[in-house]
Design a protein around this motif. Sequence first.
Motif, PDB file in Angstrom:
ATOM      1  N   GLY A  20      -0.940   4.615 -18.202  1.00 49.82           N
ATOM      2  CA  GLY A  20      -0.024   4.260 -17.117  1.00 49.82           C
ATOM      3  C   GLY A  20      -0.397   4.913 -15.803  1.00 49.82           C
ATOM      4  N   ASP A  21       0.383   4.566 -14.761  1.00 46.21           N
ATOM      5  CA  ASP A  21       0.152   5.097 -13.423  1.00 46.21           C
ATOM      6  C   ASP A  21       1.499   5.601 -12.896  1.00 46.21           C
ATOM      7  N   ALA A  22       1.628   6.929 -12.862  1.00 42.90           N
ATOM      8  CA  ALA A  22       2.912   7.522 -12.468  1.00 42.90           C
ATOM      9  C   ALA A  22       3.282   7.171 -11.031  1.00 42.90           C
ATOM     10  N   SER A  23       2.282   6.892 -10.182  1.00 40.74           N
ATOM     11  CA  SER A  23       2.580   6.641  -8.766  1.00 40.74           C
ATOM     12  C   SER A  23       3.300   5.305  -8.557  1.00 40.74           C
ATOM     13  N   ASN A  30       3.712   3.066 -17.304  1.00 39.26           N
ATOM     14  CA  ASN A  30       3.938   3.774 -16.033  1.00 39.26           C
ATOM     15  C   ASN A  30       5.097   4.778 -16.164  1.00 39.26           C
ATOM     16  N   LEU A  31       6.147   4.350 -16.874  1.00 42.82           N
ATOM     17  CA  LEU A  31       7.285   5.266 -17.079  1.00 42.82           C
ATOM     18  C   LEU A  31       6.862   6.462 -17.928  1.00 42.82           C
ATOM     19  N   ALA A  32       6.040   6.207 -18.948  1.00 40.68           N
ATOM     20  CA  ALA A  32       5.553   7.307 -19.793  1.00 40.68           C
ATOM     21  C   ALA A  32       4.729   8.284 -18.947  1.00 40.68           C
ATOM     22  N   ALA A  33       3.901   7.732 -18.058  1.00 41.84           N
ATOM     23  CA  ALA A  33       3.077   8.588 -17.189  1.00 41.84           C
ATOM     24  C   ALA A  33       3.960   9.402 -16.245  1.00 41.84           C
TER      25      ALA A  33
END
Length: 356
Positions: free
Chosen positions: A194-197, A254-257
């Motif tokens: 994922g992508d936290a940004s 993304n949420l996991a990141a």
Amino acid sequence: MTLILGIETSCDETAAAVVEDGTLVRSSVVASQHELHERYAGVVPEIASRAHLEAMNPVIAESLRVAGVSLENIDAIAVGNSPGLIGCLLVGVSAAKALSWSLRKPLVGVNHVQAHLWAAFLNESVEASMSFPALGLVVSGGHTTMYRVDSQTSLHALGRTIDDAIGEAYDKAAVILNVGYPGGPKLDRLAQQGDASKIDPLPRSLLTPESLDFSFSGLKTALLYRVRGTPVGRGDKAVFTRSADDLDYVTRANLAAAFQEAAVDSVIAKLRRGLDAMVASGVPAKAIIVGGGVSANSQLRASVAALGEKHGVPVKIPAMKFCVDNAAMIAGLAHRLLADGKHADLHLPAIATTGV
Ligand code: KG4
Ligand code: ZN
């Protein structure tokens, strides 16, 4: 040469290991019960105790076979006797007492949390004493505690979680995101994709500006609301508008990141404060020692390494196989305890609570 047989049954892993002179791991056998607990998405203590009973003897036999030794070659029996699930601990403690009594070999009771901090020295040639005083961090399913480590058997807690342990938060986040069991490693893998940004940052609970304590329940609740929407109603009557199944894979990753980034960021912030606190008290840390199941986390490993490099403090973190529960860490620390004359007798109790 001293050979110690270690036994570990505090939670959902039945483990036995043979360790030579405290650090050289001759065998480390771990029988995991993950399949038994998967449908409950968490460890069921009574099921765990029964499974330990079934696995204990075969696991001990396998650890001796792999090490190429027989019980007669063993110099002492070590067991993790605290903390843990009481029914589970009793299985290991009883097995260790039976072996110690029948073989007339010393019995050593080992604190599981202290042993997690020994794991970083397994199969390492570096003398552990060179690292003290150290800043220690145990991050597991039951603990999130930072220590000043004066010696391997002398820990002073600087701060601990005021609510969930980080591993517990990971396991609950994994349920919220519906990634399967065991939650921590699966969430870690999803986060790497994922992508936290792409997500509004989740909260980092730093508590008061000086606090060395940790808190993860706010992060967990924030993730719950991001995934399921703000609930209508409260408590048992709360109704959510959606679930993780309504989100596409990329959004869940993304949420996991974002969760992983927030959880690790707050741990690193506290380690930084811990390093500063040790400098301020006149005993700067010679090393940062990390242990416990969550020390297997990819982002935590990378971030602690970067922190150590920035501060010029070496980082000791276990090999992946010694992060989660194992008996090599129990046998390893027992070598130190035995050298200090700290062996037990048949009154050795199983104790559920931490003690350190
Ligand atoms: O040390 P451990 O095996 O057992 C306890 O003493 O609690 O730690 C287990 C915890 C679990 O919560 C598990 O989800 C977490 O460690 N864990 C991880 C990872 N691997 C294990 N959490 C995050 N990322 C991982 N890669
Ligand atoms: Zn553990």
